[in-house]
Design a protein around this motif. Structure first.
Motif, PDB file in Angstrom:
ATOM      1  N   ALA A  51       0.828  -1.210   0.000  1.00 13.35           N
ATOM      2  CA  ALA A  51       0.000   0.000   0.000  1.00 13.35           C
ATOM      3  C   ALA A  51       0.862   1.259   0.000  1.00 13.35           C
ATOM      4  CB  ALA A  51      -0.926  -0.005   1.215  1.00 13.35           C
ATOM      5  N   GLU A  52       1.892   1.279   0.836  1.00 16.00           N
ATOM      6  CA  GLU A  52       2.744   2.464   0.894  1.00 16.00           C
ATOM      7  C   GLU A  52       3.465   2.690  -0.428  1.00 16.00           C
ATOM      8  OE1 GLU A  52       6.105   4.698   3.601  1.00 16.00           O
ATOM      9  OE2 GLU A  52       5.275   2.793   4.304  1.00 16.00           O
ATOM     10  N   GLY A  53       3.952   1.621  -1.029  1.00 14.90           N
ATOM     11  CA  GLY A  53       4.629   1.752  -2.315  1.00 14.90           C
ATOM     12  C   GLY A  53       3.714   2.320  -3.386  1.00 14.90           C
ATOM     13  N   TYR A  54       2.484   1.827  -3.434  1.00 11.65           N
ATOM     14  CA  TYR A  54       1.534   2.351  -4.418  1.00 11.65           C
ATOM     15  C   TYR A  54       1.153   3.785  -4.123  1.00 11.65           C
ATOM     16  CZ  TYR A  54       0.775  -1.293  -7.754  1.00 11.65           C
ATOM     17  OH  TYR A  54       0.961  -2.150  -8.793  1.00 11.65           O
ATOM     18  N   GLY A  55       1.147   4.132  -2.851  1.00 13.24           N
ATOM     19  CA  GLY A  55       0.807   5.495  -2.468  1.00 13.24           C
ATOM     20  C   GLY A  55       1.870   6.513  -2.831  1.00 13.24           C
ATOM     21  N   ARG A  56       3.077   6.061  -3.057  1.00 11.66           N
ATOM     22  CA  ARG A  56       4.180   6.960  -3.395  1.00 11.66           C
ATOM     23  C   ARG A  56       4.087   7.487  -4.810  1.00 11.66           C
ATOM     24  NH1 ARG A  56       8.447   7.475   0.507  1.00 11.66           N
ATOM     25  NH2 ARG A  56       7.566   6.494   2.353  1.00 11.66           N
TER      26      ARG A  56
END
Length: 120
Positions: A51-56
């Protein structure tokens, strides 16, 4: 792709977290700050980092966080083996969790490989 929740690997990793939490509820109470906590943190780290990676919003950062998820899944694999060896897990629970985790590892590896060949 709208967001991380559309990814099958994220959905499967969320299922892994839920299943792992249920199964570890019966682990010995003296393990709550030991293997139980370590396994839960590793499992939660998998969908969290996806999720964090996609949010970046950038492929380079996404790949970095997918690698972190992959590392957490590999860590969890070792912990599952340990718990199976010391009989904290039934054979059926081990096989189900390990199979799902291995599927997640393959999916993460594939996703990383696909992202690594895309132009920036």
């Amino acid at each position: 792709m709208r967001n991380h929740k559309d990814l099958i690997v994220w959905q499967k990793s969320m299922k892994l977290v839920k299943d792992l939490y249920q199964i570890t509820q019966v682990f010995p109470k003296e393990e709550i700050y030991g293997i139980t906590s370590q396994m839960r943190r590793a499992a939660v780290s998998i969908p969290s980092n996806i999720a964090e990676g996609y949010g970046r919003g950038h492929d380079k950062e996404l790949i970095q966080f997918l690698y972190i998820s992959l590392g957490s899944a590999s860590e969890l694999e070792s912990q599952l083996i340990i718990c199976n060896d010391i009989h904290y897990l039934s054979t059926q629970s081990f096989e189900e969790l390990n199979s799902l985790n291995n599927e997640i590892i393959r999916m993460l590896s594939s996703l990383i490989n696909k992202r690594n060949i895309l132009p920036c």
